[in-house]
Design an enzyme around this catalytic site. Structure first.
Site, mmCIF file in Angstrom:
data_model
loop_
_atom_site.group_PDB
_atom_site.id
_atom_site.type_symbol
_atom_site.label_atom_id
_atom_site.label_comp_id
_atom_site.label_asym_id
_atom_site.label_seq_id
_atom_site.Cartn_x
_atom_site.Cartn_y
_atom_site.Cartn_z
ATOM 1 N N HIS A 128 -72.513 70.055 8.454
ATOM 2 C CA HIS A 128 -71.114 70.026 8.905
ATOM 3 C C HIS A 128 -70.437 71.373 8.689
ATOM 4 C CE1 HIS A 128 -70.731 69.309 4.577
ATOM 5 N NE2 HIS A 128 -69.509 69.823 4.682
ATOM 6 N N HIS B 67 -68.272 77.969 7.867
ATOM 7 C CA HIS B 67 -69.690 78.072 7.511
ATOM 8 C C HIS B 67 -70.296 76.690 7.463
ATOM 9 C CE1 HIS B 67 -67.839 76.846 3.758
ATOM 10 N NE2 HIS B 67 -69.024 76.372 3.419
HETATM 11 P P1 ATP Z 1 -62.339 75.049 -2.675
HETATM 12 O O1 ATP Z 1 -63.235 74.117 -3.480
HETATM 13 O O2 ATP Z 1 -61.812 76.173 -3.502
HETATM 14 O O3 ATP Z 1 -61.261 74.347 -1.934
HETATM 15 P P2 ATP Z 1 -64.719 75.441 -1.070
HETATM 16 O O4 ATP Z 1 -65.018 73.970 -1.255
HETATM 17 O O5 ATP Z 1 -64.884 76.026 0.281
HETATM 18 O O6 ATP Z 1 -63.232 75.755 -1.537
HETATM 19 P P3 ATP Z 1 -66.655 75.792 -3.082
HETATM 20 O O7 ATP Z 1 -66.167 74.556 -3.795
HETATM 21 O O8 ATP Z 1 -67.036 76.963 -3.923
HETATM 22 O O9 ATP Z 1 -65.577 76.293 -2.070
HETATM 23 O O10 ATP Z 1 -67.879 75.354 -2.182
HETATM 24 C C1 ATP Z 1 -68.638 76.258 -1.408
HETATM 25 C C2 ATP Z 1 -69.406 75.454 -0.389
HETATM 26 O O11 ATP Z 1 -70.267 74.516 -1.060
HETATM 27 C C3 ATP Z 1 -68.510 74.564 0.512
HETATM 28 O O12 ATP Z 1 -69.145 74.445 1.768
HETATM 29 C C4 ATP Z 1 -68.512 73.235 -0.177
HETATM 30 O O13 ATP Z 1 -68.279 72.158 0.731
HETATM 31 C C5 ATP Z 1 -69.926 73.169 -0.714
HETATM 32 N N1 ATP Z 1 -69.995 72.349 -1.920
HETATM 33 C C6 ATP Z 1 -69.190 72.418 -2.990
HETATM 34 N N2 ATP Z 1 -69.539 71.525 -3.923
HETATM 35 C C7 ATP Z 1 -70.612 70.845 -3.426
HETATM 36 C C8 ATP Z 1 -71.456 69.805 -3.907
HETATM 37 N N3 ATP Z 1 -71.280 69.245 -5.084
HETATM 38 N N4 ATP Z 1 -72.457 69.397 -3.104
HETATM 39 C C9 ATP Z 1 -72.671 69.945 -1.902
HETATM 40 N N5 ATP Z 1 -71.931 70.945 -1.399
HETATM 41 C C10 ATP Z 1 -70.906 71.392 -2.132
#
Ligand code: ATP
Ligand code: MG
Length: 176
Positions: free
Chosen positions: A124, A43
C-alpha cells in the site's frame, strides 16, 4: 554519523516525483480529508525494521546487495482504508517480483536476527491518515515502473516525519 543512537529503518520503494505529483493532485481533488502525507514522502514499505543500531547498517546493505529480483510494473488502482483510518492506494494484483522482493528481504532479515511485524505484507501507499470515510471513487490506474528499492531512515522533525535514503539497489532487467 553518531554511532550510539538507534536509527528507525525501513526498506521501501520510493515513489518517483512525477508519479507522486499525479497521485497527490488526484488525492487533493477528491478531498479525502484527514492528514495528507507529504508528496515527497509517498512510498511503499517493503519491510519495517524499527530501531536498529547504526552499526547494523553495513550488514543490511550487504543483505540487500545479495538480492536478485526483476524490475516490474505496479498498478495502483484501488483506494482502500487500512489500519487506523489510513486512506491508501493499493494494487489489485501484487506482481510476483514484488512478492519475491518482500519474501527475500524478510527471509534475509530474519536470518539477520531482525524481528519483523508478524502481520502479512500488505502492499500500500498511504495517502492520508485519520480519514473518516472514503469517498466512493475509483482511482485511475497509476502506473509505477519499479527499477530500484532502498533502505530508509525515518526521523521525526518539527516539520513532520522525514525519510532519508541510506542506500538503494537496482532491480534486474527481466531476462538478463
Ligand atoms: P509517523 O509515524 O511519524 O506519522 P510514518 O508512519 O510515515 O510517520 P514511521 O512510523 O517511521 O513513519 O514508518 C515508516 C514506514 O514504516 C511507514 O510506511 C510505516 O507505515 C511503516 N511502519 C511503521 N511501523 C510499522 C510496523 N510496525 N509494521 C509495518 N510497517 C510499519
Ligand atoms: Mg508511523
Amino acid at each position: 554519523m553518531q554511532t550510539d543512537k538507534p536509527l528507525r529503518l525501513f526498506f521501501a520503494l520510493s515513489c518517483p516525483s512525477d508519479l507522486a505529483s499525479a497521485i497527490c493532485n488526484w488525492r487533493d481533488s477528491h478531498a479525502l480529508g484527514g492528514r495528507p502525507v507529504a508528496q515527497t514522502n509517498l512510498h511503499m514499505t517493503l519491510a519495517f525494521l524499527g530501531n536498529q543500531p547504526a552499526t547494523a547498517v553495513d550488514g543490511l546493505k550487504q543483505l540487500a546487495n545479495s538480492l536478485r529480483v526483476d524490475a516490474f510494473l505496479l498498478q495502483l488502482d484501488q483506494l482502500q482504508m487500512i489500519g487506523k483510518n489510513f486512506a491508501c492506494l493499493v494494487p489489485s494484483q501484487s506482481p510476483s517480483p514484488l512478492n519475491q522482493l518482500v519474501e527475500q528481504l524478510h527471509a534475509g532479515l530474519s536470518t539477520h536476527g531482525v524481528m519483523l511485524d508478524a502481520r502479512p505484507f500488505l502492499p500500500h501507499v498511504t495517502l492520508s491518515r485519520q480519514v473518516h470515510a472514503l469517498p466512493d471513487i475509483q482511482p485511475p490506474a497509476f502506473h509505477w515502473p519499479l527499477h530500484r528499492f532502498g533502505l530508509y531512515r525515518s526521523e521525526n522533525t518539527s516539520s513532520g516525519v522525514h525519510y532519508s535514503e541510506l542506500a538503494s539497489w537496482p532491480l534486474a532487467a527481466p531476462g538478463h
